[in-house]
Enzyme design. Structure first.
Site, mmCIF file in Angstrom:
data_model
loop_
_atom_site.group_PDB
_atom_site.id
_atom_site.type_symbol
_atom_site.label_atom_id
_atom_site.label_comp_id
_atom_site.label_asym_id
_atom_site.label_seq_id
_atom_site.Cartn_x
_atom_site.Cartn_y
_atom_site.Cartn_z
ATOM 1 N N HIS A 185 1.388 -27.487 -10.304
ATOM 2 C CA HIS A 185 2.347 -28.598 -10.394
ATOM 3 C C HIS A 185 1.798 -29.719 -11.257
ATOM 4 C CE1 HIS A 185 0.027 -31.155 -7.580
ATOM 5 N NE2 HIS A 185 -0.271 -30.003 -6.972
ATOM 6 N N CYS A 201 -2.611 -28.009 -4.782
ATOM 7 C CA CYS A 201 -3.319 -26.769 -5.124
ATOM 8 C C CYS A 201 -3.951 -26.907 -6.495
ATOM 9 C CB CYS A 201 -2.349 -25.587 -5.095
ATOM 10 S SG CYS A 201 -1.843 -25.085 -3.441
#
Length: 235
Positions: A185, A201
């Site tokens: 992301h 993440c």
């Protein structure tokens, strides 16, 4: 005037000349002192400035990144990369903090990434089964339990936008048809690229995740390397 009358005058004259010469020498030496000049900062490549310029996207404004403060290794760039994975494969090296998009001819597009603990908990092969633009975000139950004051008010989710921790785009990794909860992301926190970060993440600068999102179709293969394979491929 006798010889004995002239000698003291000569001696005085010699002393005055010597003193004048010494003063001149000291003056010349003193001119070497002063505040040293600071070297001018090297100019920033206009192409790099354009790559990380302000972006208006989906009604949101993504701030420009100050390229002069970035570690050059974290700038999006094509590198020499040899691998058995097919072109179009995403290879994440969370330990070296790079993401590679494999290209033809032993090349890859390399992106600098920030890696959180969750980004180190998965390794192996999966598929990108979902892509999102300005995705919404819901904290996990573990996050709420760990920091209820921070995440409790967001239990119903946070809509997509510039303040959303998933940033401008997200890619979702599935394995055997199941969501791994592994996300690639965006972020506006340029300082976090190349670092261990507290949540999420795998994060890229918003400008970079927009670029990656556009290059990667749904169904693309993604590989997350274990520690023992970290650093391999690039030459």
């Amino acid at each position: 005037m006798s010889f004995f009358d002239v000698t003291p005058a000569v001696r005085i004259l010699k002393s005055l000349c010597a003193a004048a010469g010494l003063a001149l020498l000291l003056t010349a030496c003193s001119q070497t002192t002063g505040v040293p000049r600071q070297p001018a900062a090297p100019p920033v490549d206009p192409a790099l400035q354009a790559m990380y310029a302000e972006v208006q996207d989906g009604g949101q404004i993504i701030p420009a990144v100050d390229v002069s403060k970035m570690d050059p290794r974290n700038i999006r760039q094509v590198v020499n990369y040899r691998t058995s994975y097919l072109p179009g494969t995403i290879v994440v090296d969370p330990h070296a903090r790079f993401l590679y998009l494999v290209m033809e001819g032993d090349k890859a597009m390399r992106y600098g990434i920030g890696v959180a603990k969750a980004g180190l908990e998965f390794q192996g092969v999966g598929d990108i089964k979902r892509k999102a633009r300005w995705p919404g975000w819901v904290p996990t139950q573990n996050m709420i339990a760990r920091e209820p004051d921070r995440y409790g008010p967001l239990a119903q989710g946070l809509p997509g936008g510039i303040d959303n921790p998933l940033g401008a785009r997200a890619l979702y990794l599935y394995q055997n048809g199941r969501d791994t909860l592994y996300r690639i992301h965006g972020t506006n926190e340029a300082w976090s690229i190349g670092q261990s970060v507290s949540s999420g993440c795998i994060r890229l600068l918003n400008q970079d995740i927009i670029d990656l999102h556009a290059r990667v179709p749904v169904g693309s293969q993604m590989v997350v390397l274990p520690l023992e394979e970290s650093g391999r491929g690039e030459f």
